[in-house]
Design an enzyme around this catalytic site. Structure first.
Site, PDB file in Angstrom:
ATOM      1  N   CYS A   1       1.094  -1.242  -0.186  1.00  0.00           N
ATOM      2  CA  CYS A   1       0.057   0.166   0.064  1.00  0.00           C
ATOM      3  C   CYS A   1       0.836   1.302  -0.067  1.00  0.00           C
ATOM      4  O   CYS A   1       1.998   1.436   0.737  1.00  0.00           O
ATOM      5  CB  CYS A   1      -0.991  -0.088   1.197  1.00  0.00           C
ATOM      6  SG  CYS A   1      -2.012   1.367   1.118  1.00  0.00           S
TER       7      CYS A   1
ATOM      8  N   CYS B   1       0.655   4.711   6.893  1.00  0.00           N
ATOM      9  CA  CYS B   1       0.067   4.469   8.239  1.00  0.00           C
ATOM     10  C   CYS B   1       0.891   3.555   9.190  1.00  0.00           C
ATOM     11  O   CYS B   1       1.295   2.605   8.804  1.00  0.00           O
ATOM     12  CB  CYS B   1      -1.118   3.829   8.051  1.00  0.00           C
ATOM     13  SG  CYS B   1      -2.237   4.497   6.869  1.00  0.00           S
TER      14      CYS B   1
ATOM     15  N   CYS C   1       0.472  -0.041  10.431  1.00  0.00           N
ATOM     16  CA  CYS C   1      -0.026  -1.015   9.275  1.00  0.00           C
ATOM     17  C   CYS C   1       0.878  -1.819   8.760  1.00  0.00           C
ATOM     18  O   CYS C   1       1.803  -1.447   7.970  1.00  0.00           O
ATOM     19  CB  CYS C   1      -0.959  -0.185   8.192  1.00  0.00           C
ATOM     20  SG  CYS C   1      -1.618  -1.453   7.393  1.00  0.00           S
TER      21      CYS C   1
ATOM     22  N   CYS D   1     -16.856  -8.746   5.265  1.00  0.00           N
ATOM     23  CA  CYS D   1     -16.110  -7.223   4.915  1.00  0.00           C
ATOM     24  C   CYS D   1     -14.902  -7.862   4.226  1.00  0.00           C
ATOM     25  O   CYS D   1     -14.114  -8.491   4.594  1.00  0.00           O
ATOM     26  CB  CYS D   1     -15.704  -6.649   6.168  1.00  0.00           C
ATOM     27  SG  CYS D   1     -17.091  -6.695   7.311  1.00  0.00           S
TER      28      CYS D   1
ATOM     29  N   CYS E   1     -19.534  -5.338   3.391  1.00  0.00           N
ATOM     30  CA  CYS E   1     -18.888  -4.272   3.759  1.00  0.00           C
ATOM     31  C   CYS E   1     -17.549  -4.274   2.893  1.00  0.00           C
ATOM     32  O   CYS E   1     -16.879  -5.442   2.552  1.00  0.00           O
ATOM     33  CB  CYS E   1     -18.535  -4.302   5.127  1.00  0.00           C
ATOM     34  SG  CYS E   1     -17.683  -3.010   5.749  1.00  0.00           S
TER      35      CYS E   1
ATOM     36  N   CYS F   1     -19.242   2.740   8.438  1.00  0.00           N
ATOM     37  CA  CYS F   1     -18.264   1.997   9.359  1.00  0.00           C
ATOM     38  C   CYS F   1     -17.296   2.934   9.449  1.00  0.00           C
ATOM     39  O   CYS F   1     -16.336   2.792   8.705  1.00  0.00           O
ATOM     40  CB  CYS F   1     -18.198   0.548   8.919  1.00  0.00           C
ATOM     41  SG  CYS F   1     -16.975  -0.118  10.180  1.00  0.00           S
TER      42      CYS F   1
ATOM     43  N   ARG G   1     -18.021  -2.121  17.466  1.00  0.00           N
ATOM     44  CA  ARG G   1     -17.273  -3.345  17.142  1.00  0.00           C
ATOM     45  C   ARG G   1     -15.832  -3.536  18.057  1.00  0.00           C
ATOM     46  O   ARG G   1     -15.150  -2.631  17.883  1.00  0.00           O
ATOM     47  CB  ARG G   1     -17.022  -3.737  15.673  1.00  0.00           C
ATOM     48  CG  ARG G   1     -16.413  -5.029  15.542  1.00  0.00           C
ATOM     49  CD  ARG G   1     -16.254  -5.272  14.226  1.00  0.00           C
ATOM     50  NE  ARG G   1     -17.469  -5.265  13.391  1.00  0.00           N
ATOM     51  CZ  ARG G   1     -17.747  -4.586  12.245  1.00  0.00           C
ATOM     52  NH1 ARG G   1     -16.750  -3.856  11.975  1.00  0.00           N
ATOM     53  NH2 ARG G   1     -18.909  -4.497  11.909  1.00  0.00           N
TER      54      ARG G   1
HETATM   55  N1  SAM Z   1      -6.430   0.586   3.195  1.00  0.00           N
HETATM   56  C1  SAM Z   1      -7.861   0.994   3.354  1.00  0.00           C
HETATM   57  C2  SAM Z   1      -7.968   2.344   4.458  1.00  0.00           C
HETATM   58  O1  SAM Z   1      -6.915   2.090   5.356  1.00  0.00           O
HETATM   59  O2  SAM Z   1      -9.116   2.662   4.693  1.00  0.00           O
HETATM   60  C3  SAM Z   1      -8.665  -0.314   4.069  1.00  0.00           C
HETATM   61  C4  SAM Z   1      -7.685  -1.264   4.758  1.00  0.00           C
HETATM   62  S1  SAM Z   1      -7.057  -0.644   6.345  1.00  0.00           S
HETATM   63  C5  SAM Z   1      -5.993  -2.126   6.816  1.00  0.00           C
HETATM   64  C6  SAM Z   1      -8.457  -0.857   7.335  1.00  0.00           C
HETATM   65  C7  SAM Z   1      -8.193  -0.459   8.785  1.00  0.00           C
HETATM   66  O3  SAM Z   1      -7.592  -1.436   9.613  1.00  0.00           O
HETATM   67  C8  SAM Z   1      -7.428   0.846   9.085  1.00  0.00           C
HETATM   68  O4  SAM Z   1      -8.175   1.945   8.808  1.00  0.00           O
HETATM   69  C9  SAM Z   1      -6.976   0.792  10.622  1.00  0.00           C
HETATM   70  O5  SAM Z   1      -7.904   1.468  11.527  1.00  0.00           O
HETATM   71  C10 SAM Z   1      -7.080  -1.110  10.768  1.00  0.00           C
HETATM   72  N2  SAM Z   1      -5.903  -1.582  11.013  1.00  0.00           N
HETATM   73  C11 SAM Z   1      -4.757  -1.663  10.262  1.00  0.00           C
HETATM   74  N3  SAM Z   1      -3.675  -1.976  10.769  1.00  0.00           N
HETATM   75  C12 SAM Z   1      -3.952  -2.444  12.264  1.00  0.00           C
HETATM   76  C13 SAM Z   1      -3.124  -2.823  12.956  1.00  0.00           C
HETATM   77  N4  SAM Z   1      -2.159  -3.091  13.154  1.00  0.00           N
HETATM   78  N5  SAM Z   1      -3.780  -2.616  14.427  1.00  0.00           N
HETATM   79  C14 SAM Z   1      -5.249  -2.452  14.371  1.00  0.00           C
HETATM   80  N6  SAM Z   1      -5.811  -1.898  13.362  1.00  0.00           N
HETATM   81  C15 SAM Z   1      -5.250  -1.841  12.195  1.00  0.00           C
HETATM   82 FE1  SF4 Z   2      -2.831   1.135   3.388  1.00  0.00          FE
HETATM   83 FE2  SF4 Z   2      -2.612  -0.048   5.877  1.00  0.00          FE
HETATM   84 FE3  SF4 Z   2      -3.040   2.599   5.532  1.00  0.00          FE
HETATM   85 FE4  SF4 Z   2      -5.083   0.988   4.734  1.00  0.00          FE
HETATM   86  S1  SF4 Z   2      -4.478   1.147   6.772  1.00  0.00           S
HETATM   87  S2  SF4 Z   2      -4.292   2.858   3.751  1.00  0.00           S
HETATM   88  S3  SF4 Z   2      -3.912  -0.525   3.958  1.00  0.00           S
HETATM   89  S4  SF4 Z   2      -1.227   1.439   4.915  1.00  0.00           S
END
Ligand code: SAM
Ligand code: SF4
Ligand code: DTB
Length: 337
Positions: A64, A68, A71, A108, A139, A199, A271
């Site tokens: 990606c 973040c 992530c 989802c 979702c 959501c 949730r």
């Molecule tokens: N890329 C899209 C986005 O960020 O909206 C969708 C997938 S992203 C993985 C969905 C959500 O997963 C993120 O907004 C975050 O809140 C949650 N998430 C990702 N990594 C995480 C982690 N290590 N621990 C807890 N929540 C996590």
């Molecule tokens: Fe990409 Fe992870 Fe951020 Fe979603 S949460 S935008 S998958 S880096």
């Protein structure tokens, strides 16, 4: 509502004018007062012995472009560099069939995109149509959307779009630099405008303070409509991501945040989302008492582990909590492993 529980004699109206000060005062109430208030509100709006059950599938994993800091799928950090292609439709439908067989009522699908490309969106539309045809709610979480993309997903019959604010506007800059808080809010506006259920929630345990946890919830509770679903994630610390090694959050602070979410957004499903694998059964029980009424069910979240189905069934059984049946399809965890 069914069941033999005692309904509370209060039914507060939905409010959209919460101030941070008021919300902070609630958050800081003595723990028993806070939980009692949350549980009263919970029973006025929901059957407290029932939870909504969703299952997650990563339809496109890793690489990606966003940064973040929590992530494992961000290409900026070692765990996220490996690219996987969008899963074939049949694999997605197989996973959805299995989720339904296991008792989930919502499926989802998550993709590690900054925002979907037109060609990808067309594939996702086929997935939404196929999953809906199985009798499941749908979702998806695909990153940022423009107004046209949101309308396109609505036409496909999408029920929910997940897009998290993650934390307060002030702390957000410490966590993500590649897109702004306002861009997140804009996508939420397009989703709402298209008539898709929202959501939206966040992550706790990222080194934020009380003000950030309260700030996130006040942000959500002062939107023109509350999100129908509010995922509260506990950070899953993944080696190689910048937030690995962050000091663990006091579990009681997590429970307080769940209680505040229930009080500020009484009609929303809250949730208990990522991070349950690390939580004790007792902590999860407290979260359900504080008003959490939805979980992800199944051994995997997107890339990290979730509790086993056996552990979850056992916990819910001990608590006398049953899965909420969907409009039609399945009722309860019919399938034993
Ligand atoms: N890329 C899209 C986005 O960020 O909206 C969708 C997938 S992203 C993985 C969905 C959500 O997963 C993120 O907004 C975050 O809140 C949650 N998430 C990702 N990594 C995480 C982690 N290590 N621990 C807890 N929540 C996590
Ligand atoms: Fe990409 Fe992870 Fe951020 Fe979603 S949460 S935008 S998958 S880096
Ligand atoms: C949400 O708030 N949590 C889910 C879902 N929405 C998409 C994702 C949790 C991901 C946890 C880390 C992983 O498994 O990669």
């Amino acid at each position: 509502m069914d069941g033999g529980y005692m309904a509370a004699p209060i039914c507060e109206k939905l409010r959209h004018d919460w101030s941070r000060q008021e919300a902070t005062e609630i958050y800081r109430l003595p723990f028993n007062d806070l939980l009692f208030r949350a549980q009263q509100i919970h029973r006025a709006w929901f059957n407290p012995n029932e939870i909504q059950v969703s299952t997650l599938l990563s339809i496109k994993t890793g690489a990606c472009p966003e940064d973040c800091a929590y992530c494992p799928q961000s290409a900026h950090y070692p765990p996220g560099r490996e690219v996987e292609r969008l899963l074939p439709l049949e694999d997605v439908l197989d996973a959805a069939r299995e989720a339904s067989r296991q008792g989930a009522t919502r499926f989802c699908m998550g993709a590690a995109w900054r925002s979907p490309k037109q060609r990808d969106l067309q594939e996702v539309v086929k997935m939404i149509e196929g999953v809906k045809a199985l009798g499941l709610e749908t979702c998806v979480t695909l990153g940022m959307l423009n107004a046209d993309q949101a309308r396109h997903l609505k036409e496909a019959g999408l029920d929910y779009y997940n897009h998290n604010l993650d934390t307060s506007a002030e702390y957000y800059g410490q966590i993500i630099s590649t897109r702004s808080y306002q861009e997140r809010l804009d996508t939420l506006g397009h989703v709402r405008e298209a008539g898709i259920n929202v959501c939206c929630g966040g992550i706790l345990g990222m080194g934020e303070d009380v003000d950030d946890r309260v700030g996130l919830l006040v942000e959500l509770a002062t939107l023109p409509s509350h999100p129908e679903s509010v995922p509260i994630n506990l950070l899953v610390q993944v080696e190689g991501t910048p937030l690995a090694g962050t000091e663990a959050l006091d579990p009681l602070e997590f429970v307080r945040t769940v209680a505040l979410a229930r009080i500020l957004m009484p009609a929303s499903y809250v949730r208990l989302s990522a991070g349950r694998e690390e939580m004790s059964d007792e902590m999860q029980a407290l979260c359900f008492f504080a008003g959490a009424n939805s979980i992800f069910y199944g051994e995997k979240l997107l890339t990290t582990n979730n509790p086993t189905r056996t552990r979850d069934r056992n916990l819910l059984h001990r608590l006398g909590i049953t899965p909420k049946a969907s409009n039609d399809a399945n009722d309860g965890f019919a399938v034993a492993e």
